[in-house]
Design an enzyme around this catalytic site. Sequence first.
Site, PDB file in Angstrom:
ATOM      1  N   LYS A 260      -4.654  -6.765   3.394  1.00  0.00           N
ATOM      2  CA  LYS A 260      -4.672  -5.641   2.438  1.00  0.00           C
ATOM      3  C   LYS A 260      -6.111  -5.330   2.000  1.00  0.00           C
ATOM      4  O   LYS A 260      -6.487  -4.165   1.840  1.00  0.00           O
ATOM      5  CB  LYS A 260      -3.791  -5.961   1.217  1.00  0.00           C
ATOM      6  CG  LYS A 260      -3.795  -4.855   0.156  1.00  0.00           C
ATOM      7  CD  LYS A 260      -3.275  -3.546   0.716  1.00  0.00           C
ATOM      8  CE  LYS A 260      -3.094  -2.391  -0.220  1.00  0.00           C
ATOM      9  NZ  LYS A 260      -3.870  -2.168  -1.363  1.00  0.00           N
TER      10      LYS A 260
ATOM     11  N   SER B 225       0.828  -1.213   0.000  1.00  0.00           N
ATOM     12  CA  SER B 225       0.000   0.000   0.000  1.00  0.00           C
ATOM     13  C   SER B 225       0.854   1.251   0.000  1.00  0.00           C
ATOM     14  O   SER B 225       1.899   1.316   0.634  1.00  0.00           O
ATOM     15  CB  SER B 225      -0.907   0.034   1.230  1.00  0.00           C
ATOM     16  OG  SER B 225      -1.605   1.265   1.252  1.00  0.00           O
TER      17      SER B 225
ATOM     18  N   ASN C 160      -8.011  -1.789   2.522  1.00  0.00           N
ATOM     19  CA  ASN C 160      -8.725  -1.036   1.492  1.00  0.00           C
ATOM     20  C   ASN C 160     -10.176  -0.761   1.877  1.00  0.00           C
ATOM     21  O   ASN C 160     -10.722   0.293   1.544  1.00  0.00           O
ATOM     22  CB  ASN C 160      -8.659  -1.778   0.150  1.00  0.00           C
ATOM     23  CG  ASN C 160      -7.324  -1.590  -0.522  1.00  0.00           C
ATOM     24  OD1 ASN C 160      -6.320  -1.362   0.149  1.00  0.00           O
ATOM     25  ND2 ASN C 160      -7.275  -1.696  -1.827  1.00  0.00           N
TER      26      ASN C 160
ATOM     27  N   GLU D 154      -9.940   2.096   3.955  1.00  0.00           N
ATOM     28  CA  GLU D 154      -9.624   3.221   3.049  1.00  0.00           C
ATOM     29  C   GLU D 154     -10.917   3.780   2.434  1.00  0.00           C
ATOM     30  O   GLU D 154     -11.137   5.001   2.424  1.00  0.00           O
ATOM     31  CB  GLU D 154      -8.672   2.691   1.968  1.00  0.00           C
ATOM     32  CG  GLU D 154      -8.360   3.620   0.820  1.00  0.00           C
ATOM     33  CD  GLU D 154      -7.498   2.896  -0.239  1.00  0.00           C
ATOM     34  OE1 GLU D 154      -6.413   2.385   0.104  1.00  0.00           O
ATOM     35  OE2 GLU D 154      -7.925   2.832  -1.415  1.00  0.00           O
TER      36      GLU D 154
END
Length: 454
Positions: free
Chosen positions: A170, A116, A174, A177
Amino acid sequence: MGQNLVLNLVAKGYGVSVYNIEDLITKKFIKERATGKKVKDTYSYQELVASLSQPRKVLLLVKAGEAVDLVIGSLLPYLEEGDIIIDGGNSHYADTDRRYKELKKRGIQFLGTGVSGGEFGALHGPAIMPGGDRNTYHRVEEILRAIAARTAEGPCVAYLGTGSAGHFVKMVHNGIEYAVMQLISEVYDLIRKALRISPDRISVIFKNWNQLQQSYLLEITHHILAQKDEETGQALIDLILDRAQQKGTGKWSAQEALELGVPLPTITAAVTARNLSALKQERLVVNSIWGGLREKVLKEQEVLGLLEDALYLSILIAYAEGMSLLRTASERYNYRLPLEQIALIWQGGCIIRAAFLQPIYQAYFTEPDLTNLILAAGFKKDFRDKSPRLRKVVMLAKEIGLFIPALSAALDYYDGLRSAELPANLIQAQRDYFGAHTYQRKDKKGSYHTDWPR
Ligand code: 6PG
């Protein structure tokens, strides 16, 4: 991202061979950005593999999905037992599990690795989330530590667990995010539409708020809002079409949460909000019939402070949701995810880096079995002081009809978790009424069915 990671590796003293399916891209890279550097250009999978010393370490940066299988399939005839493939893309964790197992049978080690930080992070240091066999990780650890972002605590990389652990983490990164981006956007929208403050000024407001939050996403938003369009001189943000796109990692987080039965309302709301934004034509038609916002004059001095706290707390709630998804997945898939390490490596390089990852780290460090961040002693004051302010913001926005799905969802998550009693008893009774699904009682053990009056 691939090119930048290569340059990052070279800057740390590693020699790199590069291959791209488009020869022209490789040639351009060698001629321009990699000129005079320890980079070897290759023009076939065979040439790429032949140029590497054994055991080979091949890092893939390929669009998630079929392309990853195609590239692995093309490399396989030339690889040998003991070689390592690192998939640094945003692959779905189930694909990573499948690839890990298939490659293991052939003696090839596979590390599904979340990376990232976007293009800038790739060059200057990303956060790196590797999963797979611990031994394999140790064989590339030095390289990953060298290229990772660094904080005062060290490089932002840690072994996260077996199989697809890295890509699962991950994916959740996200998901968070998506939620943080949506929450910032909703607060921006409120300031813009209810307080009528210009993007220039909101940029300054966000810059001030970010002294406390130290959030990368809030920092970039401050820059975005100050940006003028070169052609027209207008705020560029006002010229960007309001249809959000997505590649799927937020959706996967939401799907996985449903699969595992983990509530993930703020992250899911952020995905839904992107989907709704895509219905531009439909929105225009409905708007022409039903109109938009209700007019209401709000006092800037009163509301801005509320918004700052509401944003802070709702972002914290999005992290709480993400961490609780990781916790459940860790048990279900036997990843043994080190939640405190994850909070540590997310402090640098990655898109969701922010100041409160330090207290999140502390929370898991002192209480590894913490079921939810909402219960962490370090956040008690935040929830006590800021939750009434988040509630006020949600009410203000609802009153004027502003679309704030993520702020509302964050408040709902908090309200739901602190409800000692929920109307789920009524749901159970309804299920038993129409389907004889039975229910449990508070006053005695066992399953019960009632012959309800028809
Ligand atoms: C990162 C980003 C990166 C990518 C997003 C964009 O951590 O560096 O998350 O992986 O920019 O996947 O996702 P969407 O296109 O779905 O918004």
